[in-house]
Design a protein around this motif. Structure first.
Motif, PDB file in Angstrom:
ATOM      1  N   THR A   8       9.633  23.265  39.817  1.00 56.73           N
ATOM      2  CA  THR A   8       8.408  23.673  39.132  1.00 56.73           C
ATOM      3  C   THR A   8       8.315  25.191  39.058  1.00 56.73           C
ATOM      4  O   THR A   8       8.010  25.759  38.000  1.00 56.73           O
ATOM      5  CB  THR A   8       7.176  23.112  39.858  1.00 56.73           C
ATOM      6  N   SER A  19      11.043  26.500  36.660  1.00 61.98           N
ATOM      7  CA  SER A  19      10.694  26.284  35.250  1.00 61.98           C
ATOM      8  C   SER A  19       9.624  27.252  34.783  1.00 61.98           C
ATOM      9  O   SER A  19       9.666  27.746  33.643  1.00 61.98           O
ATOM     10  CB  SER A  19      10.199  24.844  35.040  1.00 61.98           C
ATOM     11  N   GLU A  20       8.669  27.533  35.658  1.00 63.81           N
ATOM     12  CA  GLU A  20       7.573  28.445  35.291  1.00 63.81           C
ATOM     13  C   GLU A  20       8.106  29.816  34.873  1.00 63.81           C
ATOM     14  O   GLU A  20       7.744  30.344  33.820  1.00 63.81           O
ATOM     15  CB  GLU A  20       6.619  28.593  36.474  1.00 63.81           C
ATOM     16  N   LYS A  28       1.356  28.032  45.936  1.00 65.65           N
ATOM     17  CA  LYS A  28       1.783  26.864  45.159  1.00 65.65           C
ATOM     18  C   LYS A  28       2.741  25.999  45.960  1.00 65.65           C
ATOM     19  O   LYS A  28       2.639  24.763  45.959  1.00 65.65           O
ATOM     20  CB  LYS A  28       2.446  27.313  43.855  1.00 65.65           C
ATOM     21  N   GLU A  55       8.511  31.530  31.093  1.00 68.24           N
ATOM     22  CA  GLU A  55       7.883  32.819  30.825  1.00 68.24           C
ATOM     23  C   GLU A  55       8.892  33.811  30.261  1.00 68.24           C
ATOM     24  O   GLU A  55       8.608  34.533  29.303  1.00 68.24           O
ATOM     25  CB  GLU A  55       7.272  33.360  32.117  1.00 68.24           C
TER      26      GLU A  55
END
Length: 405
Positions: free
Chosen positions: A324, A327-328, A315, A332
């Motif tokens: 990003t 935040s992922e 990624k 979760e």
């Protein structure tokens, strides 16, 4: 992606949810129970009569946390005649009543019921206290004036002696010392009280002059209950009562009071302080469970980051920013905690229903506590996931991709 990850690692997800669920369950169940108890206790205290003062020989709580009973035991008992004198001397009084209490048996034919509360009441008793008559009528002025042998039974007393409250009206019961009395009314069912202030379901109300024929005042704990007129503050009311009581008892200046003025507002404030301390203790106990759950989620997130190191590298190689990736994993972690929290809330509602069916008060979960539960879940999710998420966000893409080959 989070749901897919949870499904692919069911045991890990279950263990993570278990920690958070147990933590939220502990905190919310403790807070909800204490809040419900506080509401029930305050309701029972308010049943004494709002803006009311109880004149007694005994001081509630004593002085500075100690109870010098030797100081109060020689004080005179309140007298029935003092009610009229107080009404005459204190214009701030709206209602005033004399009240005595005893506990004895009641008989009807071959049935004997023990442990019934005898409430000897004055005229204004029903105007200060909160109860309704379900069957028959309440005591009238003529009953009080002549000390009639009329009684109003509590719901449980009537039900146990006569099967149904309706059948009690007009029947004769035998009181303490063999005194007969005629049932003229039955109090509407009140339900149990969490603290033993008034237990109208298991009691009977009779005119004070009639109770005096059965029980001496020294054995019946006589008290005077006075209620102030609307918009009168308790301090101002007690000041007027102090002057009147000292005059009635003919106390010279400098002589210590030989009576106690126990106000309902002070009792209410004392209970608020008690429940505040209980809340702190509940938080301390429940927070320990939540911290354990937090470490469990953090540990699971570290494992998740390690397993997806290659994905993180790809990624980032394709242009994903640190924010990003951060935040992922935070989403979760938060999502996992919210699911655990919702399961914990469902368990609390089930427990509340069970407790309400078995306790003397209704256990409920206020909306502010539900909002608190959601906020705690989000906070725990962010705190538990922040370090693993930052670790993932700071990974070098080349190193991350190589670590999987």
């Amino acid at each position: 992606m989070a749901i897919t990850e949870f499904r692919s690692n069911k045991l890990r997800t279950f263990l993570s949810l278990l920690g958070i669920t147990f933590g939220i369950f502990c905190i919310i169940s403790v807070l909800a129970t204490i809040s419900s108890m506080k509401t029930a206790v305050q309701g029972d205290i308010n049943a004494l009569g709002s803006n009311a003062v109880i004149i007694d020989k005994w001081q509630w709580g004593g002085d500075d946390g100690e109870y010098p009973w030797w100081k109060y035991v020689k004080r005179p008992m309140p007298k029935f005649e003092e009610v009229a004198q107080l009404k005459e001397r204190v214009p701030l009084i709206q209602y005033a009543t004399f009240w005595t209490q005893d506990n004895a048996s009641v008989e009807h034919e071959s049935d004997i019921l023990n442990g019934v509360n005898y409430y000897g009441a004055g005229e204004d008793f029903a105007k200060i206290e909160h109860f309704s008559i379900g069957e028959g009528r309440y005591l009238q002025q003529s009953d009080f004036d002549r000390g009639a042998n009329s009684v109003v039974l509590g719901y449980n007393v009537a039900e146990k002696l006569f099967s149904t409250p309706e059948r009690a009206i007009g029947k004769t019961v035998v009181l303490k010392n063999g005194k007969p009395a005629i049932v003229i009314g039955v109090i509407q069912k009140q339900g149990q009280s969490i603290i033993d202030i008034w237990q109208f379901d298991d009691s009977m109300i009779l005119p004070y002059r009639f109770l005096k024929q059965i029980i001496r005042d020294d054995d019946a704990s006589p008290r005077i209950i006075v209620q102030a007129k609307p918009n009168i503050t308790i301090p101002a009311f007690k000041e007027e009562l102090t002057g009147a009581m000292r005059s009635i008892h003919k106390l010279a200046p400098g002589v210590e009071d030989d009576y106690a003025l126990n106000d309902i507002e002070s009792l209410s404030k004392q209970t608020e302080s008690i429940f505040s301390n209980m809340n702190k203790g509940g938080w301390a106990i429940a927070a320990l469970s939540l911290i354990v759950g937090m470490f469990g989620v953090a540990n699971i997130m570290f494992v998740t980051v390690r397993e997806r190191t290659g994905q993180i590298g790809l990624k980032k190689a394709l242009g994903a920013r640190k924010s990003t990736i951060l935040s992922e994993f935070l989403l979760e972690s938060s999502f996992l905690c919210i699911i655990g929290g919702l399961i914990g809330l469902v368990a609390v509602f089930i427990l509340a229903a069970i407790f309400s069916a078995n306790f003397s008060f209704k256990v409920f979960v206020p909306m502010d506590i539900i909002g608190l539960a959601v906020s705690i879940c989000l906070f725990v999710g962010v705190v538990a996931g922040i370090i693993p998420a930052m670790t993932a966000a700071k990974m070098d893409p080349v190193v991350a991709i190589r670590s999987t080959t």
